[in-house]
Write a protein that holds these residues in place. Structure first.
Motif, PDB file in Angstrom:
ATOM      1  N   LEU A   1      -4.417  -2.786  -9.481  1.00 44.31           N
ATOM      2  CA  LEU A   1      -5.325  -1.943  -8.698  1.00 44.31           C
ATOM      3  C   LEU A   1      -4.922  -1.945  -7.220  1.00 44.31           C
ATOM      4  O   LEU A   1      -5.022  -0.922  -6.537  1.00 44.31           O
ATOM      5  CB  LEU A   1      -6.781  -2.391  -8.887  1.00 44.31           C
ATOM      6  CG  LEU A   1      -7.839  -1.456  -8.304  1.00 44.31           C
ATOM      7  CD1 LEU A   1      -7.727  -0.044  -8.864  1.00 44.31           C
ATOM      8  CD2 LEU A   1      -9.254  -1.989  -8.563  1.00 44.31           C
ATOM      9  N   ALA A   2      -4.449  -3.097  -6.743  1.00 41.57           N
ATOM     10  CA  ALA A   2      -3.962  -3.136  -5.356  1.00 41.57           C
ATOM     11  C   ALA A   2      -2.794  -2.167  -5.192  1.00 41.57           C
ATOM     12  O   ALA A   2      -2.705  -1.440  -4.197  1.00 41.57           O
ATOM     13  CB  ALA A   2      -3.542  -4.553  -4.977  1.00 41.57           C
ATOM     14  N   ARG A   3      -1.904  -2.107  -6.180  1.00 49.20           N
ATOM     15  CA  ARG A   3      -0.766  -1.165  -6.105  1.00 49.20           C
ATOM     16  C   ARG A   3      -1.269   0.288  -6.155  1.00 49.20           C
ATOM     17  O   ARG A   3      -0.751   1.157  -5.470  1.00 49.20           O
ATOM     18  CB  ARG A   3       0.213  -1.437  -7.239  1.00 49.20           C
ATOM     19  CG  ARG A   3       0.996  -2.751  -7.041  1.00 49.20           C
ATOM     20  CD  ARG A   3       1.713  -3.177  -8.330  1.00 49.20           C
ATOM     21  NE  ARG A   3       2.537  -2.104  -8.873  1.00 49.20           N
ATOM     22  CZ  ARG A   3       2.750  -1.887 -10.181  1.00 49.20           C
ATOM     23  NH1 ARG A   3       2.196  -2.677 -11.075  1.00 49.20           N
ATOM     24  NH2 ARG A   3       3.515  -0.892 -10.561  1.00 49.20           N
ATOM     25  N   ILE A   4      -2.295   0.505  -6.988  1.00 48.58           N
ATOM     26  CA  ILE A   4      -2.863   1.849  -7.099  1.00 48.58           C
ATOM     27  C   ILE A   4      -3.409   2.318  -5.753  1.00 48.58           C
ATOM     28  O   ILE A   4      -3.288   3.480  -5.373  1.00 48.58           O
ATOM     29  CB  ILE A   4      -3.980   1.851  -8.168  1.00 48.58           C
ATOM     30  CG1 ILE A   4      -3.361   1.686  -9.560  1.00 48.58           C
ATOM     31  CG2 ILE A   4      -4.833   3.115  -8.092  1.00 48.58           C
ATOM     32  CD1 ILE A   4      -4.373   1.420 -10.663  1.00 48.58           C
ATOM     33  N   PHE A   5      -4.021   1.391  -5.022  1.00 45.08           N
ATOM     34  CA  PHE A   5      -4.653   1.756  -3.744  1.00 45.08           C
ATOM     35  C   PHE A   5      -3.690   1.682  -2.558  1.00 45.08           C
ATOM     36  O   PHE A   5      -4.120   1.827  -1.405  1.00 45.08           O
ATOM     37  CB  PHE A   5      -5.850   0.848  -3.464  1.00 45.08           C
ATOM     38  CG  PHE A   5      -7.078   1.164  -4.289  1.00 45.08           C
ATOM     39  CD1 PHE A   5      -7.515   2.470  -4.441  1.00 45.08           C
ATOM     40  CD2 PHE A   5      -7.804   0.143  -4.900  1.00 45.08           C
ATOM     41  CE1 PHE A   5      -8.656   2.760  -5.199  1.00 45.08           C
ATOM     42  CE2 PHE A   5      -8.937   0.418  -5.653  1.00 45.08           C
ATOM     43  CZ  PHE A   5      -9.363   1.728  -5.808  1.00 45.08           C
ATOM     44  N   THR A   6      -2.417   1.419  -2.793  1.00 46.07           N
ATOM     45  CA  THR A   6      -1.490   1.402  -1.648  1.00 46.07           C
ATOM     46  C   THR A   6      -1.502   2.769  -0.969  1.00 46.07           C
ATOM     47  O   THR A   6      -1.508   3.802  -1.645  1.00 46.07           O
ATOM     48  CB  THR A   6      -0.046   1.066  -2.095  1.00 46.07           C
ATOM     49  OG1 THR A   6       0.277   1.835  -3.257  1.00 46.07           O
ATOM     50  CG2 THR A   6       0.113  -0.412  -2.416  1.00 46.07           C
ATOM     51  N   TYR A  47       4.720   4.392  -6.257  1.00 46.61           N
ATOM     52  CA  TYR A  47       4.752   5.499  -7.220  1.00 46.61           C
ATOM     53  C   TYR A  47       5.236   5.084  -8.611  1.00 46.61           C
ATOM     54  O   TYR A  47       5.477   5.943  -9.456  1.00 46.61           O
ATOM     55  CB  TYR A  47       5.613   6.653  -6.672  1.00 46.61           C
ATOM     56  CG  TYR A  47       4.844   7.516  -5.682  1.00 46.61           C
ATOM     57  CD1 TYR A  47       4.021   8.545  -6.135  1.00 46.61           C
ATOM     58  CD2 TYR A  47       4.897   7.277  -4.315  1.00 46.61           C
ATOM     59  CE1 TYR A  47       3.290   9.319  -5.241  1.00 46.61           C
ATOM     60  CE2 TYR A  47       4.168   8.042  -3.409  1.00 46.61           C
ATOM     61  CZ  TYR A  47       3.369   9.062  -3.879  1.00 46.61           C
ATOM     62  OH  TYR A  47       2.639   9.816  -3.001  1.00 46.61           O
ATOM     63  N   SER A  48       5.374   3.780  -8.839  1.00 49.96           N
ATOM     64  CA  SER A  48       5.813   3.391 -10.182  1.00 49.96           C
ATOM     65  C   SER A  48       4.670   3.589 -11.178  1.00 49.96           C
ATOM     66  O   SER A  48       3.501   3.568 -10.795  1.00 49.96           O
ATOM     67  CB  SER A  48       6.262   1.927 -10.162  1.00 49.96           C
ATOM     68  OG  SER A  48       5.190   1.103  -9.760  1.00 49.96           O
ATOM     69  N   ALA A  85      -2.687   3.418 -19.673  1.00 51.03           N
ATOM     70  CA  ALA A  85      -1.618   3.981 -18.859  1.00 51.03           C
ATOM     71  C   ALA A  85      -2.220   5.111 -18.018  1.00 51.03           C
ATOM     72  O   ALA A  85      -2.868   6.011 -18.556  1.00 51.03           O
ATOM     73  CB  ALA A  85      -0.511   4.522 -19.752  1.00 51.03           C
ATOM     74  N   LEU A  86      -2.036   5.044 -16.699  1.00 53.93           N
ATOM     75  CA  LEU A  86      -2.633   6.066 -15.840  1.00 53.93           C
ATOM     76  C   LEU A  86      -1.821   7.352 -15.899  1.00 53.93           C
ATOM     77  O   LEU A  86      -0.593   7.330 -15.950  1.00 53.93           O
ATOM     78  CB  LEU A  86      -2.734   5.546 -14.397  1.00 53.93           C
ATOM     79  CG  LEU A  86      -3.658   4.343 -14.219  1.00 53.93           C
ATOM     80  CD1 LEU A  86      -3.753   3.975 -12.754  1.00 53.93           C
ATOM     81  CD2 LEU A  86      -5.046   4.621 -14.780  1.00 53.93           C
ATOM     82  N   GLU A 120      -4.272   8.895  -8.394  1.00 54.71           N
ATOM     83  CA  GLU A 120      -4.227   7.709  -9.232  1.00 54.71           C
ATOM     84  C   GLU A 120      -5.388   6.764  -8.896  1.00 54.71           C
ATOM     85  O   GLU A 120      -6.036   6.221  -9.795  1.00 54.71           O
ATOM     86  CB  GLU A 120      -2.898   7.010  -8.958  1.00 54.71           C
ATOM     87  CG  GLU A 120      -2.523   5.935  -9.906  1.00 54.71           C
ATOM     88  CD  GLU A 120      -1.164   5.364  -9.514  1.00 54.71           C
ATOM     89  OE1 GLU A 120      -0.227   5.506 -10.304  1.00 54.71           O
ATOM     90  OE2 GLU A 120      -1.040   4.817  -8.394  1.00 54.71           O
ATOM     91  N   GLY A 121      -5.664   6.610  -7.601  1.00 53.72           N
ATOM     92  CA  GLY A 121      -6.793   5.777  -7.192  1.00 53.72           C
ATOM     93  C   GLY A 121      -8.113   6.365  -7.663  1.00 53.72           C
ATOM     94  O   GLY A 121      -9.038   5.643  -8.048  1.00 53.72           O
ATOM     95  N   GLU A 122      -8.196   7.674  -7.638  1.00 51.30           N
ATOM     96  CA  GLU A 122      -9.426   8.324  -8.099  1.00 51.30           C
ATOM     97  C   GLU A 122      -9.585   8.165  -9.607  1.00 51.30           C
ATOM     98  O   GLU A 122     -10.692   7.930 -10.108  1.00 51.30           O
ATOM     99  CB  GLU A 122      -9.408   9.796  -7.687  1.00 51.30           C
ATOM    100  CG  GLU A 122      -9.491   9.928  -6.168  1.00 51.30           C
ATOM    101  CD  GLU A 122      -9.221  11.334  -5.665  1.00 51.30           C
ATOM    102  OE1 GLU A 122      -8.600  12.126  -6.396  1.00 51.30           O
ATOM    103  OE2 GLU A 122      -9.632  11.614  -4.519  1.00 51.30           O
TER     104      GLU A 122
END
Lengths: 407, 536
Positions: free
Chosen positions: B289-294, B320-321, B329-330, B337-339
């Protein structure tokens, strides 16, 4: 069924009597010592408090926030051949020299949580992994102490009672600030007696009212004699040093005081933690100065005092992307006081190489914080095994720590 | 005068391209439209309530308001849906009936606010500004090439920014005391603590009032998903939980302090805001989730791209990975992605349970009955997190009606309820803020993201009791505002008769006895400072 506090106290007193004075040899020798617990809420970065300056992994993991080794500019202060102290804590070096300050490294909770709130709950209720325990271990300790108890034998600094002191035994709360002993409306006989009657029930709110009235009588007496003797008349700086000075005068004036707890915030350094200077350094400096004031201003009472400083967990070995550290696992616990065998870093150092880390990211825990509490409760607070089990159950033995307090 | 442009301007946008940013705004508007017409018809509610009451063995007449509302029932409703009774609202409720009162409270916009309140709120200029205006007018001075702010200038800025906290506090307290839209004020207290931010964090001192106005209040009785999006995207939250610096390591935009991951926001979003600590996520999910919110961060005050937006998505710092979050899987990438992750969290059964538990704890009991929590969670999921529907279920539950007086007031609730009950003109809010401070609950001053608790074990202490009595005594004797600098109020002692008209018939025999025998000048203090007034 809810056991009311006053009933419980009466029963506890009766149970003490029935046990007789011989249930523990230690308990009869000397009265229990004094224990002050300082909770650093938010998880202090212990690896930058007591620095493993021989570890290459430490410097590799922390390119911008590491504390340089002793001898380098702004480097750590030498504790021994392996560890150094954060330079902002220079005010504690005299205590280290007098062997009145010790550290236990790689200590912490056996519970793996990285939630501040769960981890603080476990630190305070003394039962890691079990959130159902509602009372604090210091309150259970108060109930377990031998001898008769007064209304202000345990105090919390600040308006809110922290969980560590919450429970069936009455605890006084000591106000902060310059008006701590200012007269209150209930000090006027007419108002006081009307409220006394209004709070005549046996509900929890009425109980707290009567505890406040009883404790106020004792604390007012102790604190009204207070002159700013702490530092030869110079009032210490605001914040923790001033709280510490107030606590020291209370300890001097009120010999019945056995337990005190103080919570300090601001340690959750996810960003811009700083190195020898900066956010963490500023917080440590105030803490160190306060502890030095406490030691100096407690006078004779310092001799039978033990202060424990601890946090809910440690922080990541590796600094994060923002010059800070995230939630980790093992940490360092500080122990100081006239009754401490200090000048030594206790514990079993697990190392900081990747395979030695907890979940390959955090300092491992090799000493359960309850093991330290057990030693202090047994040797300093004079609890026998049964009472110890009631206060802090299931503490694993740690023979290496047995001598950390003098008997 | 500018229009509520602020609510558009706080929107979180892409900084990638203008057309995508337009799309983002459209999407937000769609959400707004979707929530608009979701009002249930009164007759449907009445029918539902009657059915619920019959089912729960509560007299149906009570719910329809056709019969007498007892003083105790009125006090109970006002203690929970409001910050305690005022004499006027007590009478209003008894005349209106409980069902209609609850229905009105769930539709706050249908209740007119008094002119005194509207006038006093209209004086608070900083509440009308959007986050970027606030930052430019009140924020720290930028260090420009060849210009370093002097210590004097910085000190002046720190003094100027205090106005924001003052005005936010004034708005909060005045509404809590004077607004007849009481349930909305109660929910603002609830949600602010759920989505806590701290005014002591740099830049949050600038945004604290806007955060409450734009992210919390409009959604306090709306849909949970909208509230979640509004709070997590507000610059105050992104700064408070350090996400403003959260950066994909090695990304093109990584530099200086923004060069790697920061877990703080991701962890607290799941632990505190949505799933709850036992909600079934792992440390790997925290990192994912931290990566998602970068890249979810804030715009510099001199930004050329999207200069009107304080919170922006910086694609150059985003990871962007591909990612698997909570076992899924998102599908999207970038800001979306964060949304997508927030949507997953908003619709998780763990979130429904966590929010329901907190609501039941706030409105019913410190240890809320699990059957009630389960019913609320089911309602939450059936209605896609429609908070009005969840509260309707709560207020018609037998557990709610059986719990009168079972909650210990937080310092905030105690202070507000005492001033409301007193019925004296409300002067400066400063003495009230001081009292909350002394009781350990400074407004906007909770440093940790879990917000203030509302349980007895958090607040009941000997010191708290004596301090509450001191406050009650000062208020009763007219001492709170005797030196009001604003001159809005002079000493107005509280009339005991005013309090007795509300609380008289519900008093215990002991209280009636003690108060009856006390000198008249002390009676109001005894009512406001007595044990019954500590509870709700």
């Amino acid at each position: 069924m809810v056991i009311r506090r006053r009933d419980f106290l009466n029963r506890a007193a009766a149970a003490l009597f029935a046990l007789g004075p011989c249930s523990s040899a230690a308990a009869t020798d000397r009265p229990p010592g004094r224990l002050i617990v300082i909770l650093l809420r938010g998880a202090v970065d212990g690896l930058n408090v007591v620095i493993p300056y021989r570890e290459i992994a430490y410097y590799r993991a922390r390119p911008s926030i590491a504390i340089a080794p002793p001898g380098k500019p702004d480097g750590a202060l030498v504790l021994d051949g392996q560890f150094g102290l954060h330079p902002a804590l220079a005010s504690l070096m005299p205590l280290w020299g007098n062997r009145q300050l010790a550290f236990i490294h790689a200590a912490g909770s056996p519970d793996p949580t990285r939630s501040h709130f769960d981890a603080q709950l476990y630190l305070e209720n003394g039962t890691p992994g079990d959130s159902a325990t509602r009372d604090g271990w210091m309150n259970r300790l108060l109930l377990a102490l031998p001898g008769p108890r007064g209304a202000a034998d345990a105090v919390s600094i600040g308006p809110v009672l922290p969980r560590i002191l919450a429970g069936k035994a009455p605890v006084a709360t000591l106000p902060l600030g310059p008006h701590g002993v200012r007269a209150l409306p209930i000090d006027q006989p007419q108002i006081g007696s009307a409220f006394d009657r209004l709070y005549g029930g046996d509900d929890e709110v009425s109980e707290s009212y009567h505890e406040a009235r009883a404790a106020r009588t004792q604390l007012m007496d102790a604190l009204s004699k207070e002159r700013q003797t702490a530092d030869n008349g110079a009032p210490p700086p605001a914040g923790f040093p001033r709280q510490a000075a107030r606590l020291a005068s209370l300890i001097r004036r009120h010999p019945g005081l056995r337990l005190a707890a103080v919570g300090l915030g601001g340690w959750d350094t996810h960003i811009n933690q700083g190195d020898h200077k900066g956010q963490l350094a500023d917080h440590l400096r105030r803490l160190g100065e306060g502890l030095a004031v406490l030691a100096r201003a407690s006078g004779e009472a310092w001799r039978d005092t033990v202060v424990v400083v601890l946090s809910e967990f440690g922080r990541t070995v590796r600094e994060n992307g923002n010059g800070g550290t995230d939630h980790g696992h093992g940490n360092v616990i500080w122990v100081l006081g006239g009754a401490v065998n200090g000048g030594r870093v206790y514990g079993e150092w697990p190392g900081l190489a990747l395979p030695q880390l907890y979940q390959r990211r955090d300092l491992a825990v090799t000493i359960d914080f309850r093991s330290l509490l057990a030693v202090i409760l047994e040797r300093h607070m004079r609890l026998d095994d049964r009472r110890l089990e009631a206060a802090v159950p299931a503490a694993p033995p740690a023979p290496d720590l047995a001598r950390i307090v003098a008997v | 005068m500018r229009e509520p442009a602020a609510c558009v301007r706080t929107r979180f946008v892409y900084s990638e391209s203008a057309c995508e940013s337009g799309g983002g705004r459209d999407m937000d508007k769609m959400v707004l439209r979707r929530t608009g017409p979701h009002r249930s018809r009164p007759e449907r509610i009445a029918g539902f309530l009657i059915a619920a009451c019959l089912l729960l063995g509560m007299p149906a007449a009570l719910a329809t308001g056709t019969e007498q509302v007892s003083d105790r029932q009125a006090i109970h409703v006002l203690n929970r849906l409001a910050f305690g009774p005022t004499l006027d609202e007590f009478r209003h409720l008894k005349a209106t009936g409980i069902e209609r009162y609850i229905r009105q409270q769930l539709e706050p916009d249908s209740i007119p606010e008094p002119i005194e309140l509207r006038w006093r709120l209209s004086q608070l200029d900083t509440l009308k500004l959007d986050p970027m205006q606030l930052r430019r007018l009140y924020g720290p001075l930028p260090a420009l090439p060849g210009f370093k702010p002097s210590p004097e200038l910085e000190k002046a800025q720190r003094e100027r920014v205090r106005l924001i906290l003052q005005e936010a506090s004034e708005a909060r307290i005045l509404r809590a005391i004077l607004s007849p839209r009481q349930l909305q004020q109660v929910m603002v207290d609830f949600w602010f603590n759920h989505f806590n931010v701290f005014s002591g964090k740099r830049l949050d001192d600038v945004w604290i009032g806007n955060y409450e106005e734009q992210a919390i209040r409009p959604h306090a009785l709306g849909r949970f998903r909208d509230l979640l999006f509004a709070t997590e995207k507000h610059p105050a939250m992104l700064v408070y939980l350090d996400n403003a610096l959260n950066t994909a390591p090695g990304s093109p935009g990584a530099h200086g302090k923004e060069k790697g991951l920061n877990e703080n926001f991701a962890r607290e979003v799941m632990e505190l805001h949505t799933l709850g600590v036992d909600g079934g996520y792992t440390q790997d999910d925290v990192i994912t989730l931290a990566r998602i919110f970068t890249g979810w961060g804030i715009n510099p005050p001199d930004a050329r791209a999207y200069p009107e937006y304080a919170a922006v998505f910086d694609s150059t710092r985003h990871d962007y990975s591909p990612k698997v979050f909570l076992g899924r899987a998102l599908k999207s990438s970038g800001k979306a992605e964060g949304e997508e992750a927030l949507d997953i969290l908003a619709h998780s059964p763990a979130t429904a349970h966590h929010i329901s538990f907190e609501l039941a704890q706030y409105f019913v009991a410190d240890d809320p009955p699990s059957a009630l929590v389960d019913r609320l969670a089911a309602r939450f999921q059936e209605t896609d997190g429609d908070l009005r529907e969840v509260l309707r279920t709560l207020f018609s539950s037998s557990e709610f009606w059986d719990s009168a007086g079972g909650k210990y007031k937080s310092p905030y609730q105690f202070v507000i309820s005492a001033v409301r009950a007193a019925g004296v003109p409300v002067g400066s809010v400063r003495p009230l803020l001081g009292a909350m401070d002394q009781l350990g609950m400074p407004l906007y001053g909770c440093q940790t993201p879990d917000g203030y608790k509302n349980t007895e074990e958090a607040w009941l202490s000997p010191e708290a009791t004596t301090r509450r009595i001191s406050f009650a005594t000062a208020l009763a004797h007219g001492g709170l505002w005797s030196n009001d600098p604003a001159g809005l109020s002079t000493a107005h002692p509280v009339e005991a008769g005013h309090l007795e008209a509300v609380f008289g018939s519900a008093m215990t025999d002991t209280a009636r006895d003690v108060i009856g025998q006390a000198p008249p000048g002390l009676r109001a203090a005894l009512i406001l400072g007595g044990p019954d007034f500590m509870r709700r």
